[in-house]
Motif scaffolding. Structure first.
Motif, mmCIF file in Angstrom:
data_model
loop_
_atom_site.group_PDB
_atom_site.id
_atom_site.type_symbol
_atom_site.label_atom_id
_atom_site.label_comp_id
_atom_site.label_asym_id
_atom_site.label_seq_id
_atom_site.Cartn_x
_atom_site.Cartn_y
_atom_site.Cartn_z
ATOM 1 N N MET A 110 0.816 -1.267 0.269
ATOM 2 C CA MET A 110 0.074 0.114 -0.095
ATOM 3 C C MET A 110 0.836 1.411 -0.102
ATOM 4 N N SER A 111 0.418 2.183 -0.613
ATOM 5 C CA SER A 111 1.295 3.612 -0.831
ATOM 6 C C SER A 111 1.033 4.397 0.418
ATOM 7 N N LEU A 112 2.022 5.284 0.603
ATOM 8 C CA LEU A 112 1.671 6.084 1.716
ATOM 9 C C LEU A 112 0.422 6.986 1.822
ATOM 10 N N THR A 113 0.005 7.195 0.493
ATOM 11 C CA THR A 113 -1.521 7.977 0.362
ATOM 12 C C THR A 113 -2.711 7.155 0.499
ATOM 13 N N ALA B 1 3.378 6.974 -10.061
ATOM 14 C CA ALA B 1 3.727 5.602 -9.282
ATOM 15 C C ALA B 1 5.010 5.858 -8.319
ATOM 16 N N PRO B 2 4.869 5.458 -7.098
ATOM 17 C CA PRO B 2 6.064 5.776 -6.109
ATOM 18 C C PRO B 2 6.917 4.819 -6.497
ATOM 19 N N ASP C 248 7.397 1.720 1.651
ATOM 20 C CA ASP C 248 6.004 1.771 2.040
ATOM 21 C C ASP C 248 5.572 0.758 2.933
ATOM 22 N N ARG C 249 6.270 -0.264 3.054
ATOM 23 C CA ARG C 249 6.182 -1.402 3.867
ATOM 24 C C ARG C 249 6.290 -1.102 5.463
ATOM 25 N N ASN C 250 7.610 -0.498 5.391
ATOM 26 C CA ASN C 250 7.946 0.013 6.630
ATOM 27 C C ASN C 250 6.952 0.786 7.332
ATOM 28 N N LEU C 251 6.494 1.937 6.479
ATOM 29 C CA LEU C 251 5.378 3.046 7.210
ATOM 30 C C LEU C 251 4.337 2.083 7.379
ATOM 31 N N GLU C 252 3.804 1.223 6.421
ATOM 32 C CA GLU C 252 2.687 0.352 6.999
ATOM 33 C C GLU C 252 2.886 -0.356 8.339
#
Length: 191
Positions: A1-4, A154-155, A179-183
């Motif tokens: 999943m993206s940051l947004t 696309a990021p 993105d996975r780290n932030l998720e």
């Protein structure tokens, strides 16, 4: 999943709900999405491409954090810059990260004036307020890109944020976050 992803999901549920709030100033989910799309367009118009690094120098602020989502929408990489650092340390990080753009609060005019002349790669300076001799004003910068028809980029697959370390045992380094780290961090916080 993206940051947004979570931002867009929140907007789909209730665009009028408060999203970012500080000291009585609040932006709704819809406002943050609109602002992030405008920032993405303005970054692209300024020559920022997917994978390019964009610094944000700000205290906690809903508008500044909305810019983080705009950076993600443009496909660029967010580099938070600590306003408590000395000018030399911030200049070193911006150079190390190869930042091509910096968005900053007016409270840090002096700091930006000290570091900008030694950073030739920093070609876009945007002040969250009125412009001056050093930087573009935020709202006119956004308005100039309003009619940009380009779609969101696309990021980059691996990198969405580059965060400086404290440098307590040596020179600061950059920690690459996906993105996975932030998720995962978001999931842990929610748990």
């Amino acid at each position: 999943m993206s940051l947004t992803f979570y931002l867009d999901k929140g907007t789909s549920l209730d665009p009028e709900a408060p999203c970012l709030t500080l000291d009585g100033k609040s932006l709704s989910y819809g406002e943050v999405v609109d602002l992030s799309r405008a920032v993405a367009k303005a970054l692209r118009r300024s020559g920022v491409r997917p994978g390019d690094k964009v610094g944000i120098l700000s205290a906690n602020d809903p508008t500044a954090f909305s810019c983080v989502f705009g950076i993600a929408r443009s496909g660029a990489v967010w580099c938070p810059i600590n306003p408590r650092n000395a000018a030399a340390e911030n200049a070193e990080l911006l150079d190390l990260f190869d930042c091509s753009a910096l968005i900053f609060q007016p409270a840090f005019d002096e700091l930006v004036a000290a570091i900008a002349p030694v950073l030739p790669k920093l070609t876009t300076l945007v002040r969250l307020g009125d412009g001056d001799d050093l930087a573009q004003a935020f709202r006119p910068w956004l308005d100039a890109a309003r009619d940009d028809p380009s779609a969101e980029a696309a990021p980059p697959e691996d990198l969405v944020a580059l965060v400086g370390t404290g440098g307590t045992t040596g020179r600061p380094k950059g920690v690459m976050l996906t993105d996975r780290n932030l998720e995962a961090m978001s999931a842990i916080t929610l748990m």
